[in-house]
Motif scaffolding. Structure first.
Motif, short mmCIF file in Angstrom:
data_model
loop_
_atom_site.label_atom_id
_atom_site.label_comp_id
_atom_site.label_asym_id
_atom_site.label_seq_id
_atom_site.Cartn_x
_atom_site.Cartn_y
_atom_site.Cartn_z
N ARG A 18 0.84 -1.19 0.00
CA ARG A 18 0.00 0.00 0.00
C ARG A 18 0.88 1.24 0.00
N CYS A 19 0.47 2.26 -0.72
CA CYS A 19 1.26 3.49 -0.78
C CYS A 19 0.38 4.63 -1.28
N PRO A 20 0.50 5.81 -0.65
CA PRO A 20 -0.30 6.94 -1.13
C PRO A 20 0.23 7.52 -2.44
N LEU A 21 1.43 7.11 -2.87
CA LEU A 21 1.99 7.64 -4.11
C LEU A 21 1.75 6.66 -5.27
N HIS A 22 2.03 7.12 -6.47
CA HIS A 22 1.80 6.29 -7.67
C HIS A 22 2.98 6.39 -8.61
N CYS A 23 4.19 6.31 -8.09
CA CYS A 23 5.39 6.56 -8.89
C CYS A 23 5.44 5.70 -10.15
N VAL A 24 5.79 6.36 -11.24
CA VAL A 24 5.80 5.66 -12.53
C VAL A 24 6.98 4.70 -12.66
N TYR A 25 7.90 4.72 -11.70
CA TYR A 25 9.03 3.78 -11.75
C TYR A 25 9.03 2.82 -10.57
N CYS A 26 7.93 2.74 -9.85
CA CYS A 26 7.89 1.95 -8.61
C CYS A 26 8.48 0.55 -8.82
N SER A 27 9.29 0.10 -7.86
CA SER A 27 9.96 -1.19 -8.00
C SER A 27 9.07 -2.35 -7.58
N ASN A 28 7.88 -2.05 -7.09
CA ASN A 28 6.96 -3.14 -6.72
C ASN A 28 6.51 -3.87 -7.98
N PRO A 29 6.11 -5.13 -7.83
CA PRO A 29 5.65 -5.87 -9.00
C PRO A 29 4.35 -5.27 -9.54
N THR A 62 10.78 -1.23 3.84
CA THR A 62 10.35 -0.54 2.64
C THR A 62 8.95 -1.01 2.31
N GLY A 63 8.49 -0.69 1.10
CA GLY A 63 7.12 -1.05 0.76
C GLY A 63 6.97 -1.16 -0.73
N GLY A 64 5.93 -0.55 -1.24
CA GLY A 64 4.96 0.35 -0.64
C GLY A 64 5.54 1.38 0.33
N GLU A 65 4.62 1.94 1.05
CA GLU A 65 5.00 2.91 2.06
C GLU A 65 4.95 2.22 3.42
N PRO A 66 6.13 1.97 4.04
CA PRO A 66 6.14 1.24 5.30
C PRO A 66 5.31 1.91 6.40
N THR A 90 11.21 5.76 3.14
CA THR A 90 9.84 6.28 3.17
C THR A 90 9.67 7.50 2.26
N SER A 91 8.43 7.72 1.86
CA SER A 91 8.08 8.95 1.12
C SER A 91 7.84 10.09 2.11
N GLY A 92 7.79 9.76 3.41
CA GLY A 92 7.55 10.77 4.43
C GLY A 92 6.11 11.24 4.50
N PHE A 115 12.99 11.05 -2.75
CA PHE A 115 12.48 12.20 -3.52
C PHE A 115 12.30 11.80 -4.98
N GLN A 116 11.19 12.24 -5.55
CA GLN A 116 10.95 11.99 -6.97
C GLN A 116 11.60 13.06 -7.83
N SER A 117 11.89 14.20 -7.20
CA SER A 117 12.41 15.36 -7.92
C SER A 117 12.85 16.40 -6.89
N TYR A 360 0.73 5.05 -14.41
CA TYR A 360 0.94 5.25 -12.98
C TYR A 360 0.71 3.96 -12.20
N ARG A 361 1.52 3.79 -11.17
CA ARG A 361 1.37 2.64 -10.30
C ARG A 361 0.01 2.69 -9.62
N THR A 362 -0.64 1.55 -9.56
CA THR A 362 -1.96 1.48 -8.93
C THR A 362 -1.81 1.15 -7.45
S1 SF4 Z 1 8.22 4.09 -5.56
FE1 SF4 Z 1 7.84 4.05 -3.35
S2 SF4 Z 1 6.70 5.94 -2.96
FE2 SF4 Z 1 6.57 5.58 -5.13
S3 SF4 Z 1 4.66 4.37 -5.46
FE3 SF4 Z 1 6.34 2.88 -5.22
S4 SF4 Z 1 6.35 2.41 -3.07
FE4 SF4 Z 1 5.16 4.31 -3.27
#
Ligand code: SF4
Ligand code: SF4
Lengths: 365, 92
Positions: A18-29, A62-66, A90-92, A115-117, A360-362
């Motif tokens: 789970r994560c409140p962000l939707h990073c376009v490069y997220c390493s999650n599957p 890590t996570g997601g957002e831990p 964390t994304s903080g 940081f994304q940027s 965007y990451r879902t």
């Molecule tokens: S990269 Fe990190 S902050 Fe961004 S969507 Fe994935 S888990 Fe969330």
């Protein structure tokens, strides 16, 4: 095998997807684990204990957002009680000062803010969320508190030119370490690769600037970076070698040799609810699969560098060469290197406007 | 940047001594250094109270068979390495 087997040094704990962000490069599957399948605090506590007994020194939360785990304070306490050094990545975002104090009181050793940027507009474009102002607030909260702080800037075509602004943020914070991390082109990053890869010219300028920064900050801030592998001659030693240093536990307890390993078809992952960490590490099928050199094909098989880079990234081999046992296609000796060059040839201009085509990451259910 | 002999080194925030398989280690962000013999003696004295000069004198006593100048250069080199790793802060 067991005689020459190293003990793992780091345990990467994907506490949740789970994560409140939707990073376009997220390493999650691309397939995210649902909340209902997440490991309980008791299971994690047992994982930490077993990991320490195996020789693990560091736990990377890590996570997601831990911080999306409501029991994050107990998780930190359990990892410290097992004797591990606790890193929080964390994304903080879901954080306030009182929560920060409780994380530190529980024994958090190292706070790593990603940081994304360096600016709000590009950060929002990349993460689909407004987070930048909150990150700067978190840095202020961290200043008077005793904890190691790292700023982690994820580098891509839309922010590589911002290195000056990134360093300025670092300089005005209490960070002792800045990590410039390249987007890894697996999972979501692979889906968005054409919009994220930097140009050669952008990278050349960045490398000059980062070298200068390393000198300027020596003794004050440790600056860490590596050349992105698409532009390198040889691959990176992915995860320090498959099944050599790192064990990753996914939110539902599957033990993986790397973040992206789930993309490899036919690879079966054992779960910490069913097997001991030692069994999984020493003889788990997924860990054995690309451990050592027996699986290697030419040119890796007879290459002098094979003990240095272990043939590179297995997931990248699968994604680009279509074969997880192939030489990492970013390697200049790989028969598939032309495929990487063809992608790079399409990256001409630094992108100056937001990309409308990002995927965007879902979020998991 | 040379190390001031009158400064007092201290472990930076988030850097601490740990133990694994009866082996002392210095734990820090994403890294761990094995501490053996003199390196452990040095790190144990990085407490914000000992000056660099005192640490050097202490170790010259402990390792009295070694050439004192060599002990000093080794210690300064090690402290510098730890400083560049950002494992140590120095106060006046
Ligand atoms: S990269 Fe990190 S902050 Fe961004 S969507 Fe994935 S888990 Fe969330
Ligand atoms: S051929 Fe294989 S071992 Fe040799 S440099 Fe390339 S990836 Fe590494």
């Amino acid at each position: 095998m067991t005689n020459s087997l190293h003990s793992p040094l780091a345990l990467v704990c994907e506490l949740t997807h789970r994560c409140p962000l939707h990073c376009v490069y997220c390493s999650n599957p691309r397939e995210l684990a649902a909340r209902a399948t997440e490991l309980s605090i008791e299971s994690w506590a047992s994982v930490f204990k077993q990991a320490a007994e195996l020789g693990v020194l560091q736990a990377d939360f890590t996570g997601g957002e831990p911080l999306a785990r409501t029991d994050i304070v107990e998780l930190i306490r359990a990892a410290r009680a097992a004797g591990l050094y606790v890193n929080l990545i964390t994304s903080g975002l879901p954080l306030d000062e009182a929560k920060l104090d409780s994380l530190l009181a529980a024994g958090l050793d190292h706070f790593q803010l990603s940081f994304q940027s360096a600016t709000e507009s590009i950060a929002e474009e990349i993460s689909g969320t407004k987070t930048h102002a909150q990150k700067l607030r978190v840095l202020e909260w961290l200043k008077p508190r005793r904890v190691a702080v790292t700023l982690n800037f994820v580098l891509h075509r839309r922010n590589l030119h911002q290195i000056g602004e990134m360093l300025a943020i670092a300089e005005s914070s209490s960070a002792t370490r800045v990590e410039f991390a390249n987007v890894q082109y697996c999972g979501w990053g692979f889906a968005n690769r054409e919009h994220l890869l930097p140009t050669r010219a952008q990278l050349d300028q960045f490398l000059i600037d980062v070298k200068a920064a390393e000198e300027r900050f020596r003794g004050k801030i440790r600056v860490e970076y590596v050349v992105p592998d698409y532009y390198a001659k040889y691959p990176k030693p992915c995860m320090g070698g498959w099944g050599r240093k790192v064990m990753l536990i996914s939110p539902n307890g599957d033990a993986l040799p790397c973040h992206a390993a789930a993309v490899i078809p036919g690879l079966h992952f054992e779960n910490v609810r069913e097997k001991s960490m030692r069994e999984i590490w020493e003889s788990g099928e997924a860990f054995q699969k690309f451990r050592g050199e027996a699986w290697m094909q030419e040119p890796c098989k007879s290459c002098d560098r094979r003990a240095q880079d272990f043939g590179g990234c297995r997931c990248q081999a699968l994604l680009i060469a279509g074969d997880a046992s192939a030489t990492d296609p970013v390697c200049s000796l790989s028969p598939n290197r032309a495929k990487v060059d063809a992608v790079l040839a399409g990256i001409q201009e630094p992108q100056t406007t937001p990309s409308a085509e990002f995927l965007y990451r879902t979020n998991p259910s | 940047m040379a190390i001031d002999p009158n400064s007092k080194p201290q472990l930076a925030p988030g850097v601490r001594l740990g133990e694994n398989n009866n082996q002392r280690v210095l734990l820090m962000p994403e890294r761990a250094l094995r501490l053996i013999g003199p390196s452990l003696e040095i790190v144990q004295r990085c407490d914000g109270k000992h000056t660099v000069a005192q640490i050097v004198a202490d170790l010259q006593k402990i390792y009295s068979k070694a050439e004192p100048h060599k002990v000093e250069t080794d210690i300064l080199g090690y402290l510098q390495l730890l400083r560049d790793e950002r494992a140590l802060d120095f106060t006046a």
